[in-house]
Every structure is written in structure tokens, then in C-alpha cells.
Design an enzyme around this catalytic site. Structure first.
Site, PDB file in Angstrom:
ATOM      1  N   SER A 152       0.848  -1.302  -0.082  1.00 52.16           N
ATOM      2  CA  SER A 152      -0.116  -0.041   0.048  1.00 52.16           C
ATOM      3  C   SER A 152       0.644   1.324  -0.114  1.00 52.16           C
ATOM      4  O   SER A 152       1.974   1.207   0.670  1.00 52.16           O
ATOM      5  CB  SER A 152      -0.833  -0.039   1.369  1.00 52.16           C
ATOM      6  OG  SER A 152      -1.541   1.252   1.388  1.00 52.16           O
ATOM      7  N   TYR A 166      -1.808  -0.681  10.316  1.00 56.44           N
ATOM      8  CA  TYR A 166      -1.934  -1.006   8.937  1.00 56.44           C
ATOM      9  C   TYR A 166      -0.765  -0.438   8.110  1.00 56.44           C
ATOM     10  O   TYR A 166      -0.254  -1.103   7.460  1.00 56.44           O
ATOM     11  CB  TYR A 166      -3.316  -0.433   8.243  1.00 56.44           C
ATOM     12  CG  TYR A 166      -3.446  -0.612   6.776  1.00 56.44           C
ATOM     13  CD1 TYR A 166      -3.744  -2.155   6.367  1.00 56.44           C
ATOM     14  CD2 TYR A 166      -3.159   0.286   5.784  1.00 56.44           C
ATOM     15  CE1 TYR A 166      -3.980  -2.296   4.814  1.00 56.44           C
ATOM     16  CE2 TYR A 166      -3.127   0.215   4.460  1.00 56.44           C
ATOM     17  CZ  TYR A 166      -3.653  -1.221   4.188  1.00 56.44           C
ATOM     18  OH  TYR A 166      -3.679  -1.405   2.526  1.00 56.44           O
TER      19      TYR A 166
END
Length: 262
Positions: A152, A166
Site C-alpha cells: 500500500s 495497517y
């Protein structure tokens, strides 16, 4: 050096974790439509079966379900054993399964770290380690086996939202991928990462509903990612065209990360 040879994945065996929904589903469809044999694995057995049913209706390749709850190490082992019973070789492993947790800093719980880091980082290593023998069986010097890790841009930039575990897990995944590239490259297995920006998915649904216009305005290309974008990147990395790419982190975000803001 024609396109079908250079970018072809026909008859390759592919495993996509979390391949029934979101980005994983986009990737699975791209491989099936180009003649690959795709195994989809996630803890939602019904979703896996439904995805396989829909993908098999497309023809060319095929889709097969091996449900597993990757939070459980034993399920990871069972999935690897089941795949080993069905296939002698695995050409492409796509580590896509992931979770997120958003909560204000002052109340962010320890349990979020355990949950997110387990699936997004620890299990990538677990699954890759378990499937390395199958990857080695498929690998050659000129056409190595491939590991494609779905990272990501939040593992590269500081995210606007309070998703501490995350972003840390994805940064860790990017570096783990490079470490694996060095170690497994010697076994003719490449490891690369796609640092994805926003795509339509369950994880992004609430954010896109509220902030899609803002997110698109921050990307130089002015849009979020499409299924063709992520599937195409994986097809490149999984084909002969991507055989010499190893240890790379490729941003797949329309230029969002490099967009300067005053």
C-alpha cells in the site's frame, strides 16, 4: 518476442490469497481471463465458491477454491497441504489477504496490532515459507517463479487516517518482500510488491463513499484504480516480461505519492 509469449500466463498455476473480493478478485479475474489456473483462498468459503463459479463462466482459464482462515497457522498449513495434493508446481503466489483497523491514537488497542500484523505481515511469511517447495518446482533460470505482495502507498507515505497498525504492517511487508527477493532469488523465485493506492474494495468502501472526490483530486491522473490497472500490473510481473524484476516496490496509485502539496 510476440505479445502472447512475452506477456502470456496461459497454463500457469496461481494462488491468490483473499482472491474472492476486492483487489484480489480483480487479480484473479485477470489471470483466469488469460488462461491461468487460479486457486482462491480466504476464510469466506461461500465467497470463494461464488467467485470461482463466476470466474469459470468466463472461460479460458479456471478458478478453484481452497478456503482457509489465515489468522490460524494450522489453516495455513492445511491450505498448503491441499494445494500440494492438487498441484506439483506453483508458478505465482499473490499475497493479497489483509485487514485494517482505524481508531484514534489515544484509544488504539493492542489487539489491533496483533490482528493486523498477523494477517498483513506475519502470514505473508508463513504462507510463502510453506509454499516455497511448490514455487521451486516451477522455477527455471529464465522464467523464475513469482511472489507478488500487495502492499500500500500507506506503507510509503504517512496516511491521513489513524490506521497505525495497517501502515506499519505495509511498510514491513515492503521490506520483507525485498528480503525475500534477495534470499529466494538464489532459488529462482522473484519477490516484488505493488504499493496500491485506492481501489474499489470492501476495505475502502466507507472512505470512498465520503472522500472519493478528494482522493481523486490528489492523484495526478484524477481517478482511483481500476481492475485492469492492478490485474495488468500482476500479469506483467507474472509473465516472461517481468522475469528480471526482483525486489521492486512498484507504486500503483496514479501518482498520488509523488503529488506535491503546498
Amino acid at each position: 518476442m510476440d505479445i502472447s509469449t512475452l506477456f502470456g500466463v496461459k497454463d500457469k498455476v496461481v494462488l491468490v490469497t483473499g482472491g474472492a473480493k476486492g483487489i484480489g478478485r480483480m487479480i484473479s479475474e485477470g489471470f483466469v481471463q488469460n488462461g491461468a489456473k487460479v486457486y482462491i483462498s480466504s476464510r469466506d468459503a461461500k465467497a470463494c465458491e461464488q467467485a470461482c463459479k463466476e470466474l469459470n463462466a468466463l472461460g479460458k482459464g479456471s478458478a478453484h477454491s481452497i478456503p482457509a482462515d489465515f489468522y490460524k497457522e494450522e489453516d495455513c498449513k492445511k491450505m498448503a497441504e491441499e494445494l500440494g495434493k492438487r498441484e506439483k508446481k506453483l508458478h505465482i503466489l499473490i499475497n493479497n489477504s489483509g485487514s485494517n483497523w482505524g481508531e484514534p491514537y489515544d484509544t488504539y488497542p493492542n489487539s489491533a496490532w496483533t490482528r493486523v500484523l498477523t494477517l498483513n505481515l506475519h502470514r505473508v511469511f508463513t504462507i510463502t515459507q510453506l509454499l516455497t517447495p511448490l514455487l521451486e518446482n516451477a522455477a527455471t533460470k529464465s522464467d523464475p517463479s513469482r511472489i507478488i505482495n500487495i502492499g500500500s502507498i500507506d506503507g510509503i507515505r504517512v496516511p491521513a487516517f489513524e490506521t497505525f497498525a495497517y501502515s506499519a504492517s505495509k511498510a514491513g511487508l515492503h521490506h520483507l518482500s525485498r528480503v525475500l527477493a534477495n534470499h529466494l532469488g538464489r532459488r529462482n523465485i522473484t519477490s516484488n510488491t505493488l504499493a496500491c493506492g485506492p481501489f474499489e474494495s470492501k476495505m475502502m468502501a466507507a472512505t470512498l463513499k465520503k472522500f472519493k472526490d478528494v482522493i481523486e483530486s490528489e492523484a495526478p491522473l484524477g481517478r482511483i484504480g481500476s481492475p485492469q490497472d492492478v490485474a495488468g500490473a500482476c500479469l506483467f510481473l507474472g509473465s516472461r516480461a517481468g522475469a528480471y524484476v526482483n525486489g521492486a516496490t512498484i507504486t500503483l496509485d496514479g501518482g498520488t505519492v509523488i503529488n506535491a502539496k503546498l
